[in-house]
Design a protein around this motif. Structure first.
Motif, PDB file in Angstrom:
ATOM      1  N   ASN A 230       0.830  -1.204   0.000  1.00 51.06           N
ATOM      2  CA  ASN A 230       0.000   0.000   0.000  1.00 51.06           C
ATOM      3  C   ASN A 230       0.866   1.257   0.000  1.00 51.06           C
ATOM      4  N   ALA A 231       1.938   1.247   0.794  1.00 47.61           N
ATOM      5  CA  ALA A 231       2.847   2.395   0.851  1.00 47.61           C
ATOM      6  C   ALA A 231       3.530   2.606  -0.502  1.00 47.61           C
ATOM      7  N   MET A 232       3.963   1.511  -1.139  1.00 47.41           N
ATOM      8  CA  MET A 232       4.613   1.618  -2.452  1.00 47.41           C
ATOM      9  C   MET A 232       3.654   2.187  -3.497  1.00 47.41           C
ATOM     10  N   GLU A 233       2.402   1.712  -3.468  1.00 48.00           N
ATOM     11  CA  GLU A 233       1.433   2.195  -4.454  1.00 48.00           C
ATOM     12  C   GLU A 233       1.102   3.668  -4.223  1.00 48.00           C
ATOM     13  N   ARG A 234       1.015   4.083  -2.944  1.00 49.09           N
ATOM     14  CA  ARG A 234       0.742   5.494  -2.650  1.00 49.09           C
ATOM     15  C   ARG A 234       1.862   6.380  -3.168  1.00 49.09           C
ATOM     16  N   ARG A 235       3.119   5.932  -2.978  1.00 48.86           N
ATOM     17  CA  ARG A 235       4.258   6.717  -3.481  1.00 48.86           C
ATOM     18  C   ARG A 235       4.195   6.851  -4.999  1.00 48.86           C
ATOM     19  N   GLU A 236       3.837   5.758  -5.671  1.00 50.87           N
ATOM     20  CA  GLU A 236       3.758   5.793  -7.127  1.00 50.87           C
ATOM     21  C   GLU A 236       2.608   6.692  -7.599  1.00 50.87           C
ATOM     22  N   MET A 237       1.490   6.671  -6.875  1.00 49.04           N
ATOM     23  CA  MET A 237       0.368   7.554  -7.227  1.00 49.04           C
ATOM     24  C   MET A 237       0.781   9.020  -7.126  1.00 49.04           C
ATOM     25  N   ARG A 238       1.509   9.352  -6.040  1.00 51.38           N
ATOM     26  CA  ARG A 238       1.964  10.737  -5.869  1.00 51.38           C
ATOM     27  C   ARG A 238       2.943  11.127  -6.970  1.00 51.38           C
ATOM     28  N   ALA A 239       3.845  10.210  -7.314  1.00 49.69           N
ATOM     29  CA  ALA A 239       4.824  10.504  -8.361  1.00 49.69           C
ATOM     30  C   ALA A 239       4.140  10.704  -9.711  1.00 49.69           C
ATOM     31  N   ALA A 240       3.150   9.851 -10.012  1.00 50.77           N
ATOM     32  CA  ALA A 240       2.432   9.971 -11.280  1.00 50.77           C
ATOM     33  C   ALA A 240       1.682  11.296 -11.358  1.00 50.77           C
ATOM     34  N   ALA A 241       1.061  11.682 -10.246  1.00 42.01           N
ATOM     35  CA  ALA A 241       0.328  12.955 -10.220  1.00 42.01           C
ATOM     36  C   ALA A 241       1.276  14.137 -10.400  1.00 42.01           C
ATOM     37  N   ALA A 242       2.437  14.078  -9.742  1.00 47.81           N
ATOM     38  CA  ALA A 242       3.400  15.173  -9.829  1.00 47.81           C
ATOM     39  C   ALA A 242       3.993  15.300 -11.234  1.00 47.81           C
ATOM     40  N   GLU A 243       4.157  14.166 -11.932  1.00 43.30           N
ATOM     41  CA  GLU A 243       4.759  14.166 -13.259  1.00 43.30           C
ATOM     42  C   GLU A 243       3.725  14.271 -14.374  1.00 43.30           C
ATOM     43  N   ARG A 245       1.410  12.077 -15.372  1.00 39.72           N
ATOM     44  CA  ARG A 245       1.238  10.844 -16.156  1.00 39.72           C
ATOM     45  C   ARG A 245       0.237   9.930 -15.470  1.00 39.72           C
ATOM     46  N   ASP A 246      -0.200   8.915 -16.197  1.00 41.59           N
ATOM     47  CA  ASP A 246      -1.146   7.955 -15.643  1.00 41.59           C
ATOM     48  C   ASP A 246      -0.450   7.075 -14.603  1.00 41.59           C
ATOM     49  N   TYR A 247      -1.197   6.762 -13.583  1.00 45.31           N
ATOM     50  CA  TYR A 247      -0.689   5.873 -12.539  1.00 45.31           C
ATOM     51  C   TYR A 247      -0.664   4.428 -13.045  1.00 45.31           C
ATOM     52  N   VAL A 248       0.474   3.774 -12.881  1.00 46.36           N
ATOM     53  CA  VAL A 248       0.631   2.364 -13.231  1.00 46.36           C
ATOM     54  C   VAL A 248       1.107   1.629 -11.982  1.00 46.36           C
ATOM     55  N   VAL A 250       2.873  -0.658  -9.240  1.00 43.25           N
ATOM     56  CA  VAL A 250       4.270  -1.115  -9.213  1.00 43.25           C
ATOM     57  C   VAL A 250       4.427  -2.454  -8.512  1.00 43.25           C
ATOM     58  N   THR A 251       3.370  -2.959  -7.908  1.00 43.10           N
ATOM     59  CA  THR A 251       3.426  -4.268  -7.260  1.00 43.10           C
ATOM     60  C   THR A 251       2.402  -5.189  -7.902  1.00 43.10           C
ATOM     61  N   GLU A 252       2.620  -6.488  -7.751  1.00 44.26           N
ATOM     62  CA  GLU A 252       1.698  -7.463  -8.331  1.00 44.26           C
ATOM     63  C   GLU A 252       0.309  -7.338  -7.704  1.00 44.26           C
ATOM     64  N   ARG A 253       0.278  -7.178  -6.400  1.00 48.39           N
ATOM     65  CA  ARG A 253      -1.013  -7.026  -5.728  1.00 48.39           C
ATOM     66  C   ARG A 253      -1.696  -5.726  -6.132  1.00 48.39           C
ATOM     67  N   GLY A 254      -0.889  -4.668  -6.253  1.00 49.59           N
ATOM     68  CA  GLY A 254      -1.449  -3.396  -6.672  1.00 49.59           C
ATOM     69  C   GLY A 254      -2.069  -3.478  -8.052  1.00 49.59           C
ATOM     70  N   ALA A 255      -1.426  -4.220  -8.957  1.00 48.23           N
ATOM     71  CA  ALA A 255      -1.953  -4.383 -10.315  1.00 48.23           C
ATOM     72  C   ALA A 255      -3.279  -5.129 -10.300  1.00 48.23           C
ATOM     73  N   LYS A 256      -3.366  -6.150  -9.445  1.00 50.30           N
ATOM     74  CA  LYS A 256      -4.614  -6.919  -9.350  1.00 50.30           C
ATOM     75  C   LYS A 256      -5.752  -6.058  -8.811  1.00 50.30           C
ATOM     76  N   VAL A 257      -5.463  -5.284  -7.784  1.00 51.44           N
ATOM     77  CA  VAL A 257      -6.489  -4.417  -7.203  1.00 51.44           C
ATOM     78  C   VAL A 257      -6.927  -3.361  -8.209  1.00 51.44           C
ATOM     79  N   HIS A 258      -5.961  -2.755  -8.895  1.00 50.40           N
ATOM     80  CA  HIS A 258      -6.261  -1.704  -9.877  1.00 50.40           C
ATOM     81  C   HIS A 258      -7.104  -2.259 -11.012  1.00 50.40           C
ATOM     82  N   ALA A 259      -6.751  -3.445 -11.513  1.00 50.34           N
ATOM     83  CA  ALA A 259      -7.505  -4.054 -12.605  1.00 50.34           C
ATOM     84  C   ALA A 259      -8.919  -4.407 -12.171  1.00 50.34           C
ATOM     85  N   ALA A 260      -9.057  -4.921 -10.961  1.00 50.47           N
ATOM     86  CA  ALA A 260     -10.382  -5.282 -10.457  1.00 50.47           C
ATOM     87  C   ALA A 260     -11.276  -4.057 -10.331  1.00 50.47           C
TER      88      ALA A 260
END
Length: 386
Positions: A230-243, A245-248, A250-260
């Motif tokens: 969860n912490a890794m995905e939050r960091r990536e969300m903040r980075a995507a927003a700052a840059e 770009r679309d949030y992608v 970064v973890t396998e579980r995060g990808a599953k949750v995002h796709a669902a």
């Protein structure tokens, strides 16, 4: 979108846990554990919106004191592998007010107290400032012994026994769903939650001939991220927003949750469009339009003026989901129900078939020629593609 979550865990000494530490952490308070001789200080913890204790009517006054209650729970157990507390974790609807969230959490805690005679310590947590802002939730910590005028007494074996524990928890899961749905209804929110498993919900949808709902439910339950992911995905969300770009994920579980979550949102959009198409078709028929013309009006209303490509997304994923929707519509048309029982899936399938038939007829007279011209004109609208 309202979602259901209720989980039940136990606080076990064999796992190195204590009721005093669990209560201090969830309430963001300080509790001195007499058994361990330790101070559990979580007063700096943020995000605790509200705490309160619910006890049976004949309980002693000291039971309303958090430290006294959980020290008593620890003192009452003498075995090294004792279970000293039970935790009920509840997701609270974001669609209702803070007061309503507090009220249904209190109602659920009161139901536990009334049913099992235990004490319930409730901590309502607000969403983490850097996390999902829909994540309102509550922790209800209950004693494993009934509480009466003389203090903590007999164990609540009905929740521990294999023959009765599962059924009891299922009853409380159903109650929690009812409390949320009543609150959503009072707030004028159309969303509802369902405590049943995805498999059970899908079986009911198939029995009712609702193929789209069944398809939506044909998925694995959403996995829990856990603190690290969860912490890794939050960091990536903040980075995507700052840059920008679309949030992608970064973890396998995060990808599953995002796709669902994306799939659920897309199917919800599809269901809404089918309902719009049904209403548009009915209005057109009431106004004297033919079946083909009404069908085209329904399709145009369903996809909207911006077109399905823009609103539902482009690429292979969107195409796959559109293909699945077309397959669902086809299934609905073959289920053999009478015309009076036909739902939106069958009616749209019939309309699509009629549209194709109209295209293939080349010599149908002047009036059909005019109708065909209207169809061709509408066909060029991006919104016709399903």
């Amino acid at each position: 979108m309202a979602s259901y979550h209720l989980s039940v865990k136990t606080v076990k000494r064999s796992a190195g846990r204590s009721a005093t530490a669990a209560a201090a952490y969830r309430s963001g308070s300080v509790i001195v554990c007499h058994r361990e001789g330790r101070v559990h200080d979580y007063s700096a913890k943020g995000g605790v919106a509200e705490t309160f204790i619910v006890v049976p009517e004949d309980s002693p006054v000291w039971a309303q004191d958090r430290a006294a209650l959980w020290n008593a729970a620890e003192a009452r157990e003498t075995r090294r592998n004792s279970v000293t507390a039970r935790e009920w974790e509840l997701a609270l609807p974001v669609e209702i007010s803070d007061a309503d969230r507090s009220a249904i959490a209190r109602d659920f805690a009161q139901a536990l107290v009334d049913r099992y005679g235990v004490a319930a310590d409730v901590a309502i947590h607000a969403p983490h400032r850097e996390g999902d802002q829909r994540n309102h939730h509550a922790h209800v910590l209950t004693t494993t012994r009934a509480l009466g005028a003389g203090g903590l007494g007999a164990k609540t074996r009905i929740l521990d026994a294999a023959q009765t524990g599962g059924a009891e928890i299922e009853e409380m899961r159903a109650l929690w769903g009812q409390l949320q749905n009543r609150a959503l209804e009072r707030a004028g929110v159309g969303e509802r939650v369902d405590h049943r498993s995805l498999e059970a919900q899908r079986a009911v949808a198939l029995e009712q001939g609702d193929a789209l709902a069944a398809e939506t439910l044909d998925r694995a339950p959403e996995v829990k991220l856990g603190p690290a992911a969860n912490a890794m995905e939050r960091r990536e969300m903040r980075a995507a927003a700052a840059e920008g770009r679309d949030y992608v994920p970064v973890t396998e579980r995060g990808a599953k949750v995002h796709a669902a979550r994306q799939a659920r949102a897309l199917f919800a959009e599809m269901r809404e469009r089918l309902e719009i198409a049904r209403d548009a078709y009915g209005i057109a028929r009431e106004q004297g339009e033919g079946r083909v013309s009404a069908g085209l009006a329904a399709l145009r209303a369903a996809v909207g003026k911006d077109g399905v490509g823009e609103e539902l997304g482009e690429g292979s994923d969107a195409g796959d989901l559109r293909d699945r929707l077309a397959e669902i519509i086809g299934k609905g048309a073959r289920d053999g129900r009478t015309q009076s029982q036909k739902g939106v899936n069958e009616r749209l399938a019939d309309l699509l078939g009629k549209e194709q038939e109209a295209r293939e007829q080349s010599d149908v007279g002047e009036e059909r020629g005019k109708e065909r011209s209207r169809s061709i004109g509408l066909e060029r609208d991006d919104g016709l593609e399903l």
